[in-house]
Design a protein around this motif. Sequence first.
Motif, PDB file in Angstrom:
ATOM      1  N   PRO A 102     -43.110   5.465   8.629  1.00 20.04           N
ATOM      2  CA  PRO A 102     -43.089   6.806   8.017  1.00 20.04           C
ATOM      3  C   PRO A 102     -44.188   7.682   8.595  1.00 20.04           C
ATOM      4  CG  PRO A 102     -42.985   5.076   6.347  1.00 20.04           C
ATOM      5  CD  PRO A 102     -43.344   4.418   7.631  1.00 20.04           C
TER       6      PRO A 102
ATOM      7  N   SER B  54     -43.924  10.314   2.583  1.00 24.35           N
ATOM      8  CA  SER B  54     -42.552  10.190   3.090  1.00 24.35           C
ATOM      9  C   SER B  54     -41.708   9.325   2.168  1.00 24.35           C
ATOM     10  CB  SER B  54     -42.551   9.566   4.482  1.00 24.35           C
ATOM     11  OG  SER B  54     -43.278  10.355   5.386  1.00 24.35           O
ATOM     12  N   GLN B  55     -40.422   9.663   2.081  1.00 24.79           N
ATOM     13  CA  GLN B  55     -39.521   8.903   1.216  1.00 24.79           C
ATOM     14  C   GLN B  55     -39.489   7.438   1.603  1.00 24.79           C
ATOM     15  OE1 GLN B  55     -37.785  10.573  -1.381  1.00 24.79           O
ATOM     16  NE2 GLN B  55     -37.479   8.472  -2.082  1.00 24.79           N
ATOM     17  N   ASN B  56     -39.444   7.154   2.907  1.00 17.83           N
ATOM     18  CA  ASN B  56     -39.394   5.773   3.359  1.00 17.83           C
ATOM     19  C   ASN B  56     -40.624   4.982   2.930  1.00 17.83           C
ATOM     20  OD1 ASN B  56     -36.926   5.333   4.510  1.00 17.83           O
ATOM     21  ND2 ASN B  56     -37.516   5.970   6.549  1.00 17.83           N
TER      22      ASN B  56
ATOM     23  N   ARG C 281     -42.543   5.642   0.286  1.00 12.23           N
ATOM     24  CA  ARG C 281     -42.489   5.466  -1.173  1.00 12.23           C
ATOM     25  C   ARG C 281     -41.429   4.447  -1.573  1.00 12.23           C
ATOM     26  NH1 ARG C 281     -41.223  10.664  -3.752  1.00 12.23           N
ATOM     27  NH2 ARG C 281     -40.593  11.486  -1.750  1.00 12.23           N
ATOM     28  N   ASP C 282     -40.340   4.370  -0.823  1.00  5.98           N
ATOM     29  CA  ASP C 282     -39.252   3.444  -1.139  1.00  5.98           C
ATOM     30  C   ASP C 282     -39.504   2.035  -0.625  1.00  5.98           C
ATOM     31  OD1 ASP C 282     -36.533   5.834  -0.673  1.00  5.98           O
ATOM     32  OD2 ASP C 282     -37.930   5.508  -2.329  1.00  5.98           O
TER      33      ASP C 282
ATOM     34  N   ALA D 147     -36.536   0.391   1.545  1.00  2.48           N
ATOM     35  CA  ALA D 147     -36.475   1.549   2.429  1.00  2.48           C
ATOM     36  C   ALA D 147     -35.508   1.302   3.586  1.00  2.48           C
ATOM     37  CB  ALA D 147     -37.874   1.825   2.984  1.00  2.48           C
TER      38      ALA D 147
END
Length: 132
Positions: free
Chosen positions: A100, A105-107, A109-110, A117
């Motif tokens: 990320p 970034s979403q990735n 956090r996921d 992710a």
Amino acid sequence: QVQLVESGGGSVQAGGSLRLSCAASGYTYRYYCMGWFRQVPGKEREGVAAIRSDGRTTYVDSVMGRFTVDYDNAKNTLYLQMNSLKPEDTAKYYCAAVFPVAAASQNYRDCTYYPLARFDYWGRGTQVTVST
């Protein structure tokens, strides 16, 4: 170019241990999310564990307390210590990575929440066989 190379698979009796390694090369990113997946022929790939660059980890329920994921920053190597192995752990194990651009970034956090992710880079896998 990012490359991931797994090693450490093999055959072991139930109750035994194995340590998988995944050597990562070709990247210089600050943030990473790296994971271990496994797949049995005819079944969907399963996320086993993941770790991100701040040390946060997660595990699928079936391996909780038996498997430990770790990343050695000095060696750029991801590990999966597998103890108390069971026949149902038999599968081909793959390591995966995503980098990320930021902690927000979403990735990133996921990374440690199921479903895990989205991973951009994958190794070729190493076979683990656990016999009774």
